[in-house]
Design a protein around this motif. Sequence first.
Motif, PDB file in Angstrom:
ATOM      1  N   ASN A 194      45.352  34.473  33.136  1.00  9.90           N
ATOM      2  CA  ASN A 194      43.974  34.771  32.741  1.00  9.90           C
ATOM      3  C   ASN A 194      43.469  36.125  33.224  1.00  9.90           C
ATOM      4  N   ASP A 195      44.306  36.897  33.891  1.00  5.62           N
ATOM      5  CA  ASP A 195      43.886  38.204  34.376  1.00  5.62           C
ATOM      6  C   ASP A 195      44.592  39.308  33.591  1.00  5.62           C
ATOM      7  N   PHE A 196      45.890  39.365  33.676  1.00  7.82           N
ATOM      8  CA  PHE A 196      46.681  40.379  32.981  1.00  7.82           C
ATOM      9  C   PHE A 196      46.697  40.118  31.479  1.00  7.82           C
ATOM     10  N   GLY A 197      46.788  38.852  31.112  1.00  6.41           N
ATOM     11  CA  GLY A 197      46.923  38.459  29.717  1.00  6.41           C
ATOM     12  C   GLY A 197      45.856  38.984  28.778  1.00  6.41           C
ATOM     13  N   PRO A 198      44.573  38.817  29.089  1.00  8.32           N
ATOM     14  CA  PRO A 198      43.532  39.291  28.180  1.00  8.32           C
ATOM     15  C   PRO A 198      43.531  40.811  27.982  1.00  8.32           C
TER      16      PRO A 198
ATOM     17  N   TYR B 269      38.695  50.543  42.822  1.00  4.67           N
ATOM     18  CA  TYR B 269      39.672  50.994  41.828  1.00  4.67           C
ATOM     19  C   TYR B 269      41.086  50.962  42.402  1.00  4.67           C
ATOM     20  N   GLN B 270      41.232  51.336  43.660  1.00  2.00           N
ATOM     21  CA  GLN B 270      42.562  51.299  44.283  1.00  2.00           C
ATOM     22  C   GLN B 270      43.061  49.858  44.382  1.00  2.00           C
ATOM     23  N   ARG B 271      42.178  48.947  44.779  1.00  2.00           N
ATOM     24  CA  ARG B 271      42.573  47.529  44.853  1.00  2.00           C
ATOM     25  C   ARG B 271      42.907  46.980  43.471  1.00  2.00           C
TER      26      ARG B 271
ATOM     27  N   ASP C 117      50.905  44.667  41.067  1.00  2.00           N
ATOM     28  CA  ASP C 117      51.499  43.446  41.620  1.00  2.00           C
ATOM     29  C   ASP C 117      51.638  42.368  40.554  1.00  2.00           C
ATOM     30  N   ALA C 118      50.623  42.234  39.710  1.00  2.00           N
ATOM     31  CA  ALA C 118      50.679  41.245  38.626  1.00  2.00           C
ATOM     32  C   ALA C 118      51.800  41.578  37.661  1.00  2.00           C
TER      33      ALA C 118
ATOM     34  N   ASP D 125      63.328  42.799  34.008  1.00  2.00           N
ATOM     35  CA  ASP D 125      63.882  43.828  33.133  1.00  2.00           C
ATOM     36  C   ASP D 125      62.995  45.074  33.072  1.00  2.00           C
ATOM     37  N   GLY D 126      61.953  45.119  33.892  1.00  2.00           N
ATOM     38  CA  GLY D 126      61.091  46.292  33.954  1.00  2.00           C
ATOM     39  C   GLY D 126      59.999  46.344  32.912  1.00  2.00           C
ATOM     40  N   VAL D 127      59.856  45.289  32.121  1.00  2.96           N
ATOM     41  CA  VAL D 127      58.779  45.206  31.139  1.00  2.96           C
ATOM     42  C   VAL D 127      58.180  43.803  31.198  1.00  2.96           C
ATOM     43  N   VAL D 128      56.923  43.710  30.808  1.00  2.00           N
ATOM     44  CA  VAL D 128      56.277  42.399  30.689  1.00  2.00           C
ATOM     45  C   VAL D 128      56.128  42.121  29.206  1.00  2.00           C
TER      46      VAL D 128
END
Length: 116
Positions: free
Chosen positions: A60-64, A29-31, A38-39, A48-51
């Motif tokens: 394919n990781d953060f996006g879904p 969970y920490q990793r 990091d992503a 700008d501090g937002v994605v």
Amino acid sequence: MKATASYAMALALLAIAGYASADPRSDYYQRAATRDTDAFHALDVNHDGVVEQSEIVGDNDFGPRFQDMDRNHDGVVTEAELAVYIQEHYGIAMASADKASMVTQHIADAATGDRG
């Protein structure tokens, strides 16, 4: 007497086994929380501090998981929304953007010469 010692040993071994099995999960969970943070910073290409949704195209990781992270469904994920997501999914409280972590406070103190 031998039976009591055997039971005590068995309980001790069960306690150690329980601790050992819980530790890899918390490490994972920490990793995962670190990976998500990091992503977030890597995907925030305009810093700008937002994605924004446009910044995750092809990821394919953060996006879904973007819709799950975007708590108010405004099309952007803020650091605060990411912190809520991490807390809910991994049980890890992240330092909020308005509260300095020990590292950022140390860096700020070093920059100002404050030795606290």
